[in-house]
Design a protein around this motif. Structure first.
Motif, PDB file in Angstrom:
ATOM      1  N   CYS A 180       2.628   2.200  -3.262  1.00 13.36           N
ATOM      2  CA  CYS A 180       1.953   2.683  -4.282  1.00 13.36           C
ATOM      3  C   CYS A 180       2.048   4.338  -4.392  1.00 13.36           C
ATOM      4  O   CYS A 180       1.890   4.988  -5.393  1.00 13.36           O
ATOM      5  CB  CYS A 180       0.576   2.296  -3.986  1.00 13.36           C
ATOM      6  SG  CYS A 180       0.318   0.693  -4.674  1.00 13.36           S
ATOM      7  N   ALA A 202      -3.501   1.001  -4.313  1.00 12.82           N
ATOM      8  CA  ALA A 202      -2.938   0.281  -3.133  1.00 12.82           C
ATOM      9  C   ALA A 202      -3.966  -0.748  -2.791  1.00 12.82           C
ATOM     10  O   ALA A 202      -3.407  -1.788  -2.243  1.00 12.82           O
ATOM     11  CB  ALA A 202      -3.120   1.642  -2.267  1.00 12.82           C
ATOM     12  N   PRO A 203      -5.147  -0.391  -2.768  1.00 13.14           N
ATOM     13  CA  PRO A 203      -5.933  -1.937  -2.173  1.00 13.14           C
ATOM     14  C   PRO A 203      -5.810  -3.015  -3.199  1.00 13.14           C
ATOM     15  O   PRO A 203      -5.547  -4.219  -2.297  1.00 13.14           O
ATOM     16  CB  PRO A 203      -7.469  -1.223  -2.602  1.00 13.14           C
ATOM     17  CG  PRO A 203      -7.438   0.186  -2.426  1.00 13.14           C
ATOM     18  CD  PRO A 203      -6.112   0.532  -3.199  1.00 13.14           C
ATOM     19  N   THR A 233      -3.089  -3.924  -4.596  1.00  5.92           N
ATOM     20  CA  THR A 233      -1.707  -4.369  -4.346  1.00  5.92           C
ATOM     21  C   THR A 233      -1.783  -5.001  -3.031  1.00  5.92           C
ATOM     22  O   THR A 233      -1.094  -6.264  -2.786  1.00  5.92           O
ATOM     23  CB  THR A 233      -0.506  -3.026  -4.216  1.00  5.92           C
ATOM     24  OG1 THR A 233      -0.616  -2.485  -5.631  1.00  5.92           O
ATOM     25  CG2 THR A 233       0.757  -3.694  -3.960  1.00  5.92           C
ATOM     26  N   SER A 234      -2.407  -4.659  -1.948  1.00  5.67           N
ATOM     27  CA  SER A 234      -2.616  -5.059  -0.669  1.00  5.67           C
ATOM     28  C   SER A 234      -3.277  -6.505  -0.759  1.00  5.67           C
ATOM     29  O   SER A 234      -2.837  -7.631  -0.089  1.00  5.67           O
ATOM     30  CB  SER A 234      -3.308  -4.224   0.195  1.00  5.67           C
ATOM     31  OG  SER A 234      -3.401  -4.706   1.545  1.00  5.67           O
ATOM     32  N   GLU A 239       0.792  -1.097   0.013  1.00  8.00           N
ATOM     33  CA  GLU A 239      -0.042   0.213   0.067  1.00  8.00           C
ATOM     34  C   GLU A 239       0.907   1.313   0.094  1.00  8.00           C
ATOM     35  O   GLU A 239       0.587   2.122  -0.863  1.00  8.00           O
ATOM     36  CB  GLU A 239      -0.762   0.038   1.052  1.00  8.00           C
ATOM     37  CG  GLU A 239      -2.164  -1.072   1.372  1.00  8.00           C
ATOM     38  CD  GLU A 239      -2.958  -0.913   2.428  1.00  8.00           C
ATOM     39  OE1 GLU A 239      -2.830   0.211   2.973  1.00  8.00           O
ATOM     40  OE2 GLU A 239      -3.608  -1.829   2.626  1.00  8.00           O
TER      41      GLU A 239
END
Length: 237
Positions: free
Chosen positions: A112, A206-207, A209-210, A109
């Motif tokens: 990013c 970010a979401p 990737t997490s 996160e």
């Protein structure tokens, strides 16, 4: 009961002591490689006298090397302070994996928003160069590239406390993650999951990737359980 091994013969088969500016680091590097490749299996006793003679060093740098490996979770001590190759339970391994998964998800996160364009390109390049072939040296090389992939994501998060904590848990999980990485049936899923992580990072989503990093560590948890089961079955034969 500790496994008994002719340490000098095993060391000679691996090419002897690796060399760096520090004798303790030399010994730690050599022993680390042997533990990862299971040339020194879990439970193997590491007597100071035999090891120091096999490595050709005094006990002082050897003790420091063992201390370094103990800090990484690769070596443990008996109640009498005698070192042996660590053999953590699956429950202990999973506890560490879940913490590592949370740390890597957070790192993804942060990366990013914090990573430079070059850092993300470098992460993609590391992923592109991961080699999955046979042979001890190549197997270790592929695993180290895999670990660099994850470490680069953490570095790109630009959060020193996060990086420090991740390094601690990563070291404790190296042996079992190496064991898991050698399963031929997991390589395609690893490639797909790494691709998803890279795509999410490049999109700076970010979401996504997490989620991708959490899913990857959940897969690792399953693979490690299977790898340990396979190893136990081989040991019993």
């Amino acid at each position: 009961m500790s496994v008994v091994i002719n340490l000098k013969d095993v060391l000679n088969a691996q090419g002897g002591l690796l060399r760096s500016p520090s004798l303790a680091e030399d010994a730690a590097q050599t022993l680390r490689k042997m533990i990862l490749l299971e040339k020194l299996p879990p439970g193997t006793a590491l007597p100071e006298r035999d090891l120091s003679q096999a490595l050709g060093i005094s006990r002082t740098p050897l003790r420091e090397a063992i201390r370094l490996l103990a800090g990484e979770g690769l070596v443990q001590y008996t109640a009498a302070r005698r070192p042996f190759v660590a053999d953590p339970s699956l429950e202990e391994i999973n506890d560490c994996l879940r913490i590592q998964g949370a740390l890597e998800a957070l790192a993804g996160e942060l990366a990013c928003t914090q990573a430079s364009t070059q850092q993300i390109k470098d992460i993609a390049q590391i992923n592109a160069t991961i080699i999955k072939t046979q042979g001890d040296n190549t197997r270790l090389h592929a695993f180290q590239a895999d670990m660099r992939f994850h470490q680069s994501i953490v570095k790109a998060a630009k959060n020193p406390p996060l990086a420090e904590t991740h390094a601690k848990y990563n070291a404790r999980l190296w042996r079992v993650r190496f064991l898991s990485s050698q399963r031929a049936d997991r390589r395609e899923s690893t490639r797909r999951e790494h691709h998803e992580i890279v795509e999410a990072l490049m999109a700076r989503d970010a979401p996504r990737t997490s989620r991708a990093l959490k899913a990857h560590l959940i897969t690792a948890e399953k693979n490690i359980a299977l790898a340990l089961k396979d190893r136990a079955a081989i040991t019993e034969e």
